[in-house]
Design a protein around this motif. Structure first.
Motif, short mmCIF file in Angstrom:
data_model
loop_
_atom_site.label_atom_id
_atom_site.label_comp_id
_atom_site.label_asym_id
_atom_site.label_seq_id
_atom_site.Cartn_x
_atom_site.Cartn_y
_atom_site.Cartn_z
N ARG A 93 0.86 -1.18 0.05
CA ARG A 93 -0.06 0.21 -0.03
C ARG A 93 0.78 1.18 -0.04
O ARG A 93 0.32 2.45 -0.06
N VAL A 94 2.20 1.35 -0.08
CA VAL A 94 3.04 2.20 -0.05
C VAL A 94 3.29 2.76 -1.48
O VAL A 94 3.89 1.76 -2.33
N ASN A 95 3.15 4.03 -1.62
CA ASN A 95 3.34 4.36 -3.27
C ASN A 95 4.49 4.79 -3.37
O ASN A 95 4.81 5.86 -2.76
N ILE A 96 5.33 4.51 -3.98
CA ILE A 96 6.83 5.03 -4.45
C ILE A 96 6.94 5.72 -5.83
O ILE A 96 6.80 4.87 -6.64
N ASP A 97 7.11 6.86 -5.75
CA ASP A 97 6.92 7.67 -7.25
C ASP A 97 8.41 8.18 -7.14
O ASP A 97 9.07 9.13 -6.85
N SER A 98 9.19 7.13 -8.16
CA SER A 98 10.78 7.62 -8.29
C SER A 98 10.99 8.75 -9.11
O SER A 98 12.01 9.28 -9.06
N ARG A 128 9.03 11.61 -9.21
CA ARG A 128 8.82 12.77 -8.41
C ARG A 128 9.77 12.88 -7.18
O ARG A 128 9.58 13.48 -6.24
N LYS A 129 10.23 11.61 -7.00
CA LYS A 129 10.71 11.37 -5.58
C LYS A 129 9.96 11.63 -4.38
O LYS A 129 10.17 12.37 -3.80
N GLN A 130 8.79 10.92 -4.37
CA GLN A 130 7.77 11.26 -3.35
C GLN A 130 7.38 9.78 -2.97
O GLN A 130 7.25 8.76 -3.67
#
Length: 177
Positions: free
Chosen positions: A3-8, A10-12
């Motif tokens: 459930r953790v969303n890692i947007d590489s 946007r580094k978010q």
């Protein structure tokens, strides 16, 4: 963790509402290692860095007074169970599953959560680790509180320079080093 969303791009990192991600099982040791490297102590100087009272890094010349680690007995914190001098260049980490607790509907749970089962660890485990880096010691102390003791000790025997002591609520179990 799904459930953790890692947007590489946007580094978010985005978490669901009400969820928290606690990296203290690795972050404190990592910060000590990087701080120690930046300080660049010589072999004529001594320092002991600590973060949160559970992660330590010995720097410079090993000093029996400055680099002393005192471990309180996990079954009776009023008693000292072990005392030793941490060799310079090594890290020490300690974790106890009853160190921080969460009260859910009147039932105490450990703050240490098993990522494989999503269950809190039993409240009677503690682990103490000496390792060639504070980050490794910090990571292992938490993992060893979750692993079956025999598996944890077997893992440690494959790691160069690592020594551990694990409390199971009744007795200490030690690695060969």
């Amino acid at each position: 963790f799904a459930r953790v969303n890692i947007d590489s791009i946007r580094k978010q990192i985005t978490l669901p509402s009400g969820m928290a991600l606690d990296l203290s099982g690795l972050a404190k040791g990592y910060l000590l290692d990087h701080t120690g490297a930046a300080l660049a102590f010589t072999d004529t100087q001594s320092a002991m860095l600590s973060h949160g009272g559970s992660s330590w890094l010995a720097l410079g010349k090993t000093d029996a007074n400055l680099h002393r680690i005192v471990i309180r007995h996990p079954g009776d914190p009023s008693q000292i169970s072990h005392c030793f001098v941490l060799t310079s260049g090594f890290g020490f980490g300690s974790a106890a599953t009853n160190g921080r607790t969460l009260n859910v509907a009147g039932v105490l749970h450990s703050h240490v959560i098993d990522p494989l089962t999503a269950q809190s660890a039993p409240l009677n485990r503690a682990a103490y680790v000496i390792a060639p880096s504070a980050a490794l010691a910090d990571m292992l102390d938490t993992a060893l509180c979750l692993m079956p003791i025999a598996e944890g000790l077997a893992l440690v025997e494959t790691l160069s320079g690592v020594a551990v002591m694990i409390w199971d609520g009744q007795q200490f179990h030690r690695s060969q080093r």
